[in-house]
Design a protein around this motif. Structure first.
Motif, mmCIF file in Angstrom:
data_model
loop_
_atom_site.group_PDB
_atom_site.id
_atom_site.type_symbol
_atom_site.label_atom_id
_atom_site.label_comp_id
_atom_site.label_asym_id
_atom_site.label_seq_id
_atom_site.Cartn_x
_atom_site.Cartn_y
_atom_site.Cartn_z
ATOM 1 N N LEU A 83 0.827 -1.205 0.000
ATOM 2 C CA LEU A 83 0.000 0.000 0.000
ATOM 3 C C LEU A 83 0.864 1.258 0.000
ATOM 4 N N ARG A 84 1.967 1.214 0.764
ATOM 5 C CA ARG A 84 2.866 2.364 0.762
ATOM 6 C C ARG A 84 3.468 2.575 -0.626
ATOM 7 N N ASP A 85 3.862 1.483 -1.277
ATOM 8 C CA ASP A 85 4.428 1.591 -2.625
ATOM 9 C C ASP A 85 3.415 2.160 -3.613
ATOM 10 N N GLN A 86 2.164 1.718 -3.479
ATOM 11 C CA GLN A 86 1.130 2.220 -4.369
ATOM 12 C C GLN A 86 0.898 3.717 -4.152
ATOM 13 N N ALA A 87 0.884 4.147 -2.879
ATOM 14 C CA ALA A 87 0.688 5.566 -2.583
ATOM 15 C C ALA A 87 1.851 6.399 -3.118
ATOM 16 N N ASP A 88 3.088 5.876 -2.934
ATOM 17 C CA ASP A 88 4.260 6.598 -3.444
ATOM 18 C C ASP A 88 4.216 6.705 -4.976
ATOM 19 N N ALA A 89 3.803 5.628 -5.635
ATOM 20 C CA ALA A 89 3.723 5.644 -7.093
ATOM 21 C C ALA A 89 2.680 6.651 -7.573
ATOM 22 N N GLU A 90 1.561 6.747 -6.863
ATOM 23 C CA GLU A 90 0.518 7.689 -7.238
ATOM 24 C C GLU A 90 0.996 9.130 -7.067
ATOM 25 N N ARG A 91 1.684 9.386 -5.943
ATOM 26 C CA ARG A 91 2.234 10.730 -5.739
ATOM 27 C C ARG A 91 3.266 11.062 -6.811
ATOM 28 N N LEU A 92 4.062 10.084 -7.198
ATOM 29 C CA LEU A 92 5.058 10.303 -8.243
ATOM 30 C C LEU A 92 4.391 10.641 -9.571
ATOM 31 N N ARG A 93 3.317 9.915 -9.895
ATOM 32 C CA ARG A 93 2.596 10.184 -11.146
ATOM 33 C C ARG A 93 1.984 11.586 -11.116
#
Length: 370
Positions: A62-72
């Motif tokens: 979940l943390r990785d998904q949130a980080d990826a979304e913020r990056l996008r």
């Protein structure tokens, strides 16, 4: 023939010994309840550990998904700094507002980048039709910084100058791109009067704005009304004399307003004739080609056929009416008064409009700063 071994029932002593040995091997393992077999205890413990591990894995995912979304999101908003090849950046993708780069200032910038690196990234947008070497980018801001890095690369042959740090902004409408460029240069190094007028005309001609008036109002929306009026005056100079003037960026505010006033009075052909066939060596020599004609035009009586607001009836009395009042040939009355320690001038007349008042304020400023 193999002799079969006879199976015997274990004795009580054998059973006691086996149980004690098993207890020693499973010592320390938590008991999950009375009557539960040891193998069940082992299975329950494994399941407990697996459940704990799965929770941590899910949390990490979940943390990785949130980080990826913020990056996008950051990438989509143009907030990420990228290292881009300097040869993949097209500084001519937009017509630049800056016409002249001072060599002394450029040398200072090159020395600063060589000593401290590039402190501020340039801004680019991705161009369509990328080739096999990767995408190409159009320059939004950072014209001087890009040229400085390229000059350092050519001078030192150091590979670190093959790339430049850049913010990749999302593709925007042409008007927003022009506004961003003008704002960046106005803040960092103020544009000359002629450069402001020039970029307004070019932006309008390229379809970014409805017309020059719209371009001036939107490109310089944060400027005062007087400033926008001056930009329009220099835009007129660029439109009618931009192809003739060799040193237009050196025009001072006062000279530019005199020149634009002559152009509004229909003097374009005479001014172009004065500039044709000569090659002045500097801005002052070029101005001397124009100044005598401007003085002649300013001394000539105004033509009643000139466009603009209709004038009223001819003023019978002109010049000084009394010690505090003067009346011009155009019908404008100027009265002087005192308000405590302040001096007050009151102007009246149908010939007054916003553009004339803006020009008058500039003339008063120039007179008081002599």
């Amino acid at each position: 023939m193999v002799k079969r071994r006879r199976l015997e029932t274990p004795s009580n002593d054998d059973l006691t010994r086996i149980e004690e040995q098993f207890r020693r091997e499973t010592l320390g393992r938590p008991s999950l309840g009375p009557g539960m077999a040891p193998i069940a205890q082992v299975a329950a413990e494994s399941a407990s550990l697996a459940t704990t591990g799965d929770g941590e894995v899910r949390a990490a995912r979940l943390r990785d998904q949130a980080d990826a979304e913020r990056l996008r999101q950051a990438e989509g908003q143009g907030l990420l700094i990228a290292e881009l090849p300097v040869d993949r950046i097209d500084e001519g993708a937009m017509i630049r507002d800056r016409m002249v780069m001072n060599e002394g200032e450029m040398q200072e910038l090159r020395l600063s980048i060589a000593a401290n690196g590039l402190r501020l990234p340039i801004e680019v947008f991705e161009l369509g039709g990328a080739g096999g070497q990767g995408p190409r980018y159009g320059l939004l801001s950072g014209y001087r910084r890009l040229h400085a890095v390229r000059a350092l690369r050519d001078l030192t042959r150091d590979a670190k100058y093959d790339h430049i740090r850049a913010l990749v902004r999302p593709r925007t409408q042409a008007d927003a791109a022009f506004v961003a460029m003008v704002e960046e240069n106005e803040v960092r190094e103020e544009l000359s009067h002629f450069e402001r007028g020039r970029i307004a005309v070019i932006a309008a001609n390229q379809g970014a704005f409805a017309n020059v008036e719209d371009a001036v109002n939107r490109l310089f929306s944060t400027g005062s009304k007087a400033k926008r009026s001056k930009v329009r005056s220099f835009a007129l100079i660029f439109e009618e004399l931009g192809d003739m003037l060799r040193f237009p960026e050196a025009l001072t505010e006062k000279r530019g307003l005199r020149l634009s006033a002559a152009l509004r009075n229909g003097a374009e052909a005479r001014l172009r004739k004065a500039l044709s066939g000569v090659s002045p060596d500097d801005a002052e020599e070029e101005w001397q080609l124009l100044e005598p004609l401007l003085a002649q035009l300013e001394d000539a009586p105004r033509s009643p056929a000139r466009g603009g607001r209709p004038r009223g009836k001819a003023i019978v009395q002109q010049g000084w009416i009394d010690d505090l009042t003067i009346r011009t040939a155009s019908g404008i009355t100027i009265r002087r008064a005192r308000d405590g320690n302040a001096h007050v001038l009151r102007l009246e007349g149908r010939a007054l409009d916003s553009d004339l008042m803006d020009s008058l304020m500039v003339e008063i400023q120039a007179l008081l700063e002599r």
